[in-house]
Design a protein around this motif. Structure first.
Motif: not given
Length: 328
Positions: A104-108, A160-167
Motif C-alpha cells: 500500500c503506497r499510502v500507509c505502507g 499517485k497510489a490510485a494511479r499505480e493500482l489502476t495501471a
C-alpha cells in the motif's frame, strides 16, 4: 573633569561575545562553496533484450532506479527503451512480488494477495479521500485555501497510489511498466540497431553532454569511441560488463544501480570529468606552424636557438608588422 572611561570600555567588551559568533557564522557561510546541481543533459537509451534487470525486481522499480542513477549525472532529457514485440521477462519470485507489488503506497502496509490490498484501499483510503474533498468543498474563503494547502500532500499521495493500482490492474505488457516510469517505448524487430541509430541521431544533434547506454552489445564500441573522442560526450554503460564498459567513461552493473552505488558514485565521477576538462584546456599543444632553427655561431660560444612562428621571429607579436620598430 571628564567622566571616567570605564563605562565606555565595558560596553564594547560586553557586546563582543554575542556578536563574534554571528560574524564567524557569516564569514564561514560566505566562504563555503554552494553545492552545484548538475546541469548536463543526459540521454538514456535502453536495449531490454541486451541488458535485463534482475529477475528479483519488478520492471517498474528497475526503471525508476535507473532514472535515479541517471539524474545523478545531470538532467534526464531523453529516455527511450527498445523492445522486441515478442520479448518477455522471466517471472518474479513470490517473495519479492508479495513485498513490492502488494504494498500500500499510502500507509505502507503489505498484503499477501492483491485482492486484499484493493479491499483495504477502497475501505479506508478511498473513504478518507472522499471526506477530505467534501471538507474542502464545504469551506469558503481563506479557510478553504488554508485547508487545501494543509491537505495537499495527502491528496497527492492518494492520487499517485490510485494511479499505480489502476495501471497495474490492466497490465498487459512490458511497455505499460516502462510508460509508468516515464520511459518512451519503441517496438522494433532489431532493438540493437534501433538503439544505435537513435544514439547516432542524438550525438549528431549535439544536445546532450552525457549518454547512458543500457546494453551489453559489442556493436556499440565504435559509437562509444565516437562519443568520447570526437563529440566530447561522456558515456555511461549499465549492464555491459564486457566490451562496451571498457570503452565507456564509467560502467555499472545492474546490482550497483539497484543498490544505489551508481547514484552515490556519480558526484565523484562528475568531479573527475570536470578536472579532466580543465587540464585539457591548460595543457600545452605543439603547433605545426612553429619552426625551430638551430644556428651555430662562428665563435665557440655554443649553439643559438631561434624559433620562427609563421615567418616571424619568436619575439614579435602577431600585431607587429614587418616595418615595426622601437621608438625611443
Amino acid at each position: 573633569m571628564f567622566p571616567p572611561f570605564s563605562p565606555l570600555r565595558r560596553c564594547p567588551l560586553a557586546g563582543t561575545p554575542s556578536r563574534l559568533p554571528r560574524l564567524l557564522h557569516s564569514r564561514s557561510s560566505s566562504t563555503t562553496p554552494a553545492a552545484r546541481a548538475p546541469t548536463t543533459h543526459v540521454a538514456v537509451l535502453w536495449d531490454l533484450a541486451a541488458s535485463r534487470p534482475p529477475s528479483t525486481l519488478p520492471l517498474y522499480d528497475a526503471a525508476v532506479r535507473l532514472h535515479l542513477a541517471a539524474n545523478s549525472f545531470g538532467r534526464v532529457r531523453l529516455s527511450e527503451a527498445f523492445i522486441h514485440p515478442g520479448h518477455r521477462l522471466p517471472a518474479l519470485s513470490p517473495v519479492v512480488t508479495a513485498a513490492s507489488v502488494h504494498l500500500c503506497r499510502v500507509c505502507g502496509r503489505r498484503f499477501r494477495a492483491r485482492d486484499t490490498l484493493l479491499r483495504h484501499f477502497d475501505a479506508i483510503h478511498a473513504r478518507e479521500h472522499t471526506k477530505r474533498l467534501a471538507r474542502i468543498d464545504s469551506s469558503r474563503g481563506d479557510r478553504r485555501v488554508r485547508l487545501a494547502a494543509a491537505l495537499s500532500l495527502k491528496l497527492s499521495t492518494y492520487e499517485k497510489a490510485a494511479r499505480e493500482l489502476t495501471a497495474a490492474a490492466d497490465l498487459g505488457s512490458l511497455a505499460d511498466d516502462l510508460r509508468r516510469a516515464r520511459v518512451t517505448v519503441e517496438l522494433s524487430r532489431t532493438p540493437s540497431d534501433s538503439l544505435r541509430e537513435r544514439a547516432q541521431e542524438v550525438l549528431d544533434e549535439g544536445s546532450i553532454g552525457c549518454l547512458m547506454l543500457v546494453s551489453g552489445r559489442d556493436e556499440l564500441v565504435p559509437l562509444l569511441r565516437l562519443a568520447r573522442e570526437e563529440k566530447g560526450v561522456r558515456t555511461v554503460v549499465v549492464g555491459g560488463e564486457s566490451g562496451p564498459a571498457r570503452w565507456a567513461d564509467v560502467g555499472f552493473s545492474w546490482a550497483e544501480v539497484v543498490a544505489g552505488k551508481a547514484r552515490k558514485a556519480a558526484p565523484s565521477v562528475s568531479g573527475k570529468w570536470r578536472d579532466r576538462d580543465v587540464l585539457k584546456r591548460l595543457e600545452w599543444r605543439y603547433d605545426d606552424d612553429d619552426e625551430v632553427v638551430f644556428t651555430e655561431d662562428g665563435d665557440d660560444d655554443g649553439i643559438e636557438l631561434v624559433k620562427k612562428t609563421k615567418g616571424r621571429p619568436w619575439w614579435k607579436l602577431e600585431s607587429d608588422g614587418e616595418d615595426s620598430h622601437v621608438c625611443g
